[in-house]
Enzyme design. Structure first.
Site, PDB file in Angstrom:
ATOM      1  N   ARG A 124      27.968   8.362  53.814  1.00 26.45           N
ATOM      2  CA  ARG A 124      27.741   9.352  55.150  1.00 26.45           C
ATOM      3  C   ARG A 124      27.391  10.810  54.417  1.00 26.45           C
ATOM      4  O   ARG A 124      27.899  11.214  53.545  1.00 26.45           O
ATOM      5  CB  ARG A 124      28.864   9.451  56.092  1.00 26.45           C
ATOM      6  CG  ARG A 124      28.805   8.318  57.229  1.00 26.45           C
ATOM      7  CD  ARG A 124      29.953   8.030  57.950  1.00 26.45           C
ATOM      8  NE  ARG A 124      30.374   9.554  58.530  1.00 26.45           N
ATOM      9  CZ  ARG A 124      29.825   9.753  59.872  1.00 26.45           C
ATOM     10  NH1 ARG A 124      28.901   9.026  60.435  1.00 26.45           N
ATOM     11  NH2 ARG A 124      30.151  11.001  60.360  1.00 26.45           N
ATOM     12  N   LYS A 189      41.158   5.676  49.880  1.00 30.03           N
ATOM     13  CA  LYS A 189      39.856   4.824  50.621  1.00 30.03           C
ATOM     14  C   LYS A 189      39.628   3.545  49.555  1.00 30.03           C
ATOM     15  O   LYS A 189      39.616   3.927  48.260  1.00 30.03           O
ATOM     16  CB  LYS A 189      38.635   5.882  50.323  1.00 30.03           C
ATOM     17  CG  LYS A 189      37.372   5.225  51.164  1.00 30.03           C
ATOM     18  CD  LYS A 189      36.404   6.231  51.270  1.00 30.03           C
ATOM     19  CE  LYS A 189      35.082   5.670  51.587  1.00 30.03           C
ATOM     20  NZ  LYS A 189      34.041   6.780  52.091  1.00 30.03           N
ATOM     21  N   ARG A 323      40.852  16.076  53.552  1.00 27.65           N
ATOM     22  CA  ARG A 323      40.788  17.027  52.323  1.00 27.65           C
ATOM     23  C   ARG A 323      41.835  18.321  52.485  1.00 27.65           C
ATOM     24  O   ARG A 323      41.789  18.703  53.720  1.00 27.65           O
ATOM     25  CB  ARG A 323      39.543  17.437  51.793  1.00 27.65           C
ATOM     26  CG  ARG A 323      38.535  16.225  51.548  1.00 27.65           C
ATOM     27  CD  ARG A 323      37.093  16.642  50.987  1.00 27.65           C
ATOM     28  NE  ARG A 323      36.392  15.526  50.505  1.00 27.65           N
ATOM     29  CZ  ARG A 323      35.761  14.637  51.367  1.00 27.65           C
ATOM     30  NH1 ARG A 323      36.099  14.629  52.643  1.00 27.65           N
ATOM     31  NH2 ARG A 323      35.134  13.684  50.748  1.00 27.65           N
TER      32      ARG A 323
END
Length: 325
Positions: A124, A189, A323
């Site tokens: 993305r 992830k 983050r």
């Protein structure tokens, strides 16, 4: 022909055993000098191949190559029926999503392309998806939806659930989802989704559903800019990528058929049970805006619900930041 010969050499080395240059040359129908050049090209893809005088060439570790027949057999064993669309496996490609888009009008709904490596894999927001050779799953599926663009709200969430269910079957525990398109384990992830919508025909919409699943990433991967993990790390054992792809396809077909008929609503509670940020403080990045709130799950069409200043608001775009700073 060059790519075909390279594939033959790679398949011969895949079991991790020594193969002499003469043997590889005979299999591929090329000279020993040509074999050496092909091996150099395979090394450039990130494969760890070494040579020993008098023994030949050997992969440092065996690799599990993708084979259409194996994926189809595993799908039929899982579902009880043959895969209903075409499958395309390529060793190296720019992007599996691009392959589907380039062949869109020659493919039937459900057709897939999967690759050993991508030279221009995308996530993305235009990010690069790191794609080491034979280390992960890089897969794109074509799916045609009736009813127009408005019927696609929540599609990436449904796809994420299908991947999470397949990882559950694999034995990975604690699989969670991050709105709108990421799959996490222990806040790292493990997979991501990229959906692209192509031209519609009347009320029909063409979608390219791209998946990346980390299976066994090399130890020297240093270009991923967030915490990540892979299937082998989580399980402590090797994973058959052909079987994993078949299981992902099994859950995708079930979920997409339901989604086509009923939309996002049947998946709402299931998604919220896997929501990594349910009732947790989050920051939503939407364009130039940054919105702080408490995650409150999703709406009936898949919109992210945040409690902001005591009020629950729905957001249809953006992504949750994980983050620091």
């Amino acid at each position: 022909m060059m790519q075909k010969n390279r594939n033959i050499i790679l398949q011969a080395l895949a079991d991790g055993q020594f193969r002499s240059g003469t043997e590889l040359g005979e299999l591929a129908g090329v000279t020993r000098t040509a074999v050496a050049k092909h091996v150099d090209a395979l090394k450039a893809l990130g494969l760890d191949i070494f040579s020993v005088r008098g023994k030949g060439y050997k992969l440092a570790q065996p690799i599990n190559l993708l084979v259409v027949d194996k994926i189809q057999a595993a799908f039929q064993q899982r579902s009880g029926v043959a895969y209903p669309a075409s499958m395309h496996v390529v060793p190296l490609i720019d992007s599996t999503n691009t392959y589907i888009k380039d062949h869109l009008y020659n493919l039937e709904s459900g057709a897939i392309c999967t690759a050993e490596s991508q030279s221009a894999g995308r996530g993305r927001q235009g990010r690069t998806w790191v794609s080491p050779f034979a280390s992960s799953i890089y897969l794109s599926m074509y799916w045609r939806f009736a009813g127009g663009y408005q019927t696609l709200s929540g599609l990436s969430l449904v796809v994420g659930l299908a991947v999470a269910d397949a990882l559950d079957d694999l034995g990975i525990s604690g699989v969670q989802l991050k709105w709108p398109n990421d799959i996490y384990v222990n806040m790292q992830k493990i997979a991501g989704i990229l959906i692209e919508i192509e031209g519609s025909v009347g009320d029909e919409v063409d979608c390219v559903i791209g998946l990346g699943v980390n299976v066994q990433l090399p130890e020297n991967v240093d270009t991923i800019d967030q915490p990540f993990t892979d299937c082998v790390t989580q399980l402590g054992q090797r994973v058959d990528r052909n079987t994993l792809i078949a299981n992902i396809l099994y859950y995708l077909h079930q979920s997409l058929n339901t989604f086509s008929l009923h939309g996002m609503l049947p998946f709402k509670e299931q998604w919220e049970r896997r929501d990594a940020f349910f009732h947790k403080p989050v920051i939503l990045l939407a364009g130039q805006n940054s919105i702080s709130g408490i995650g409150m799950g999703i709406g009936e069409t898949g919109a992210l619900l945040l409690q902001v200043d005591g009020e629950i608001k729905a957001f249809h775009g953006g992504e949750i930041s994980v983050r620091a700073g």
